[in-house]
Design a protein around this motif. Structure first.
Motif, PDB file in Angstrom:
ATOM      1  N   VAL A 143      51.215  43.011  44.853  1.00 58.53           N
ATOM      2  CA  VAL A 143      49.799  43.347  44.647  1.00 58.53           C
ATOM      3  C   VAL A 143      49.111  42.164  43.966  1.00 58.53           C
ATOM      4  N   VAL A 144      47.812  42.110  44.130  1.00 55.08           N
ATOM      5  CA  VAL A 144      47.013  41.079  43.483  1.00 55.08           C
ATOM      6  C   VAL A 144      45.837  41.719  42.758  1.00 55.08           C
ATOM      7  N   VAL A 145      45.293  41.013  41.783  1.00 49.68           N
ATOM      8  CA  VAL A 145      44.071  41.447  41.133  1.00 49.68           C
ATOM      9  C   VAL A 145      42.918  41.053  42.057  1.00 49.68           C
ATOM     10  N   ALA A 146      42.208  42.070  42.539  1.00 40.77           N
ATOM     11  CA  ALA A 146      41.149  41.835  43.526  1.00 40.77           C
ATOM     12  C   ALA A 146      40.007  42.819  43.277  1.00 40.77           C
ATOM     13  N   PRO A 147      39.130  42.502  42.316  1.00 38.30           N
ATOM     14  CA  PRO A 147      38.019  43.406  42.026  1.00 38.30           C
ATOM     15  C   PRO A 147      37.189  43.700  43.256  1.00 38.30           C
TER      16      PRO A 147
END
Length: 372
Positions: A365-369
């Motif tokens: 997973v990635v941080v993706a606002p």
């Protein structure tokens, strides 16, 4: 672990909500039809990783039976209208018409009727006779008083659910529920929660619980953050509790405790991300409050909304989008993630290259606002 300076006298850890992360596809893809989303807790296997929240607006004996038929598990609230009134149909219709603050007062009045112990057995029997797994909920405060009636009625899974449930409740007024002793004496699997931290989850796992609920429940209908100031974003909470599960397995010599994300998942994408963060299943309410069969008739509320002293929930209005079967299994006629929840989960797993839920928990997973 990233500590952020809130001010000179206070630091806080940066936490993430589900809508701030994204799932990363891998080099391999699969056919969605070859993906399994089944899960098992204790002796009970379900084709869907869906537990329906114990809310009167979503779960009646009839909808619990239908969800079971469709492959999921629905939890009936034994402190709701179904155990206070012989036939709450007219009251459910009235709740759907309530307005504003007067509506909150009337909700408190309706729920002030006493729980009838004979109705506990009757409701459990209704669900059991349909041949589906029977699950019911009590709050920690009512568990000691009514648990014998629940067990005598032949429940399969016992859920102890509150806004926050701890293994060590301190009270100078009354003897608190000893979760470890209580669970040890029962012959049925117990799911407890909510909790939102590594330490609290680890203590709940040590009580012998079969599953732990992550979150504060209520989801779209609760105002706990506004009223109490209590909030932990779900992506971080799930990941922390999943870490507690891993460490408890080592500590206990291999005992696996299921992690169930509870609240704040309104779309199929939220469900996929909750499992990607480490949950084994999800407890949802608002997606199924949109069903034609939902007892709330387009409205959704939880037990927090009728608290006699400090209500911290509201009734939320939803448009009906389809039947329970269409919402869970499709086909979908909209593109907003509110229908065919399980078909979408299968497609997400297939796109990321995973064939079952345990494998999918390892997805990147990635941080993706939102909007990025």
């Amino acid at each position: 672990m990233t500590q952020v300076e809130i001010g000179r006298g206070k630091n806080g850890r940066r936490a993430y909500a589900l809508d701030e992360i994204g799932i990363v596809p891998s080099r391999r893809t699969r056919d969605p039809e070859e993906v399994s989303i089944a899960w098992q807790i204790d002796a009970y296997r379900f084709e869907l990783p869906v537990v329906v929240s114990p809310m009167d607006s979503v779960v009646s004996p009839a909808t619990a039976i239908e969800v079971g038929r469709l492959g999921g598990l629905a939890v009936l609230d034994l402190e709701g209208l179904w155990t206070r009134y012989d036939d709450p149909a007219s009251l459910l219709a009235e709740v759907a018409e309530l307005q504003g603050e007067a509506g909150t007062r009337r909700l408190q009045e309706i729920y002030s009727a006493p729980i009838k112990e004979e109705l506990i057995g009757r409701r459990i029997a209704e669900i059991r006779e349909a041949g589906v797994t029977t699950a019911v909920r009590l709050s920690p405060q009512r568990t000691v008083q009514y648990h014998k009636a629940v067990i005598d009625a032949g429940v399969d899974i016992f859920v102890i659910r509150g806004t926050t449930v701890s293994a060590e409740h301190v009270s100078g007024r009354a003897e608190p529920l000893n979760l470890k002793q209580f669970i040890y004496e029962l012959d049925v699997p117990v799911i407890v929660g909510g909790c939102a931290t590594y330490t609290a989850a680890l203590h709940l796992m040590r009580t012998g619980a079969a599953g732990v609920l992550v979150g504060f429940g209520g989801g779209a209908s609760h105002t706990t953050r506004t009223v109490l100031g209590v909030a932990v974003p779900m992506a971080t909470a799930i990941s922390d509790v999943a870490a507690a599960r891993r460490d408890y397995m080592d500590e206990s010599g291999g005992r696996y405790v299921h992690v169930i994300a509870d609240g704040g998942m309104g779309t199929s994408g939220d469900i996929a991300k909750a499992i990607a963060c480490g949950s084994d299943a999800v407890m949802v309410g608002s997606p199924l409050a949109r069903a034609a069969e939902a007892p709330g008739r387009g409205f959704h509320w939880g037990s927090e909304a009728q608290h006699p002293e400090l209500p911290r929930g509201k009734r939320v209005r939803f448009d009906t989008v389809g039947t329970l079967e269409q919402i869970l299994h499709g086909p979908s006629s909209v593109a907003d993630g509110s229908m065919n929840l399980m078909g979408a989960l299968k497609r997400t797993m297939a796109t990321a290259g995973y064939s079952d839920l345990k494998e999918f928990q390892r997805v990147e997973v990635v941080v993706a606002p939102q909007g990025s």
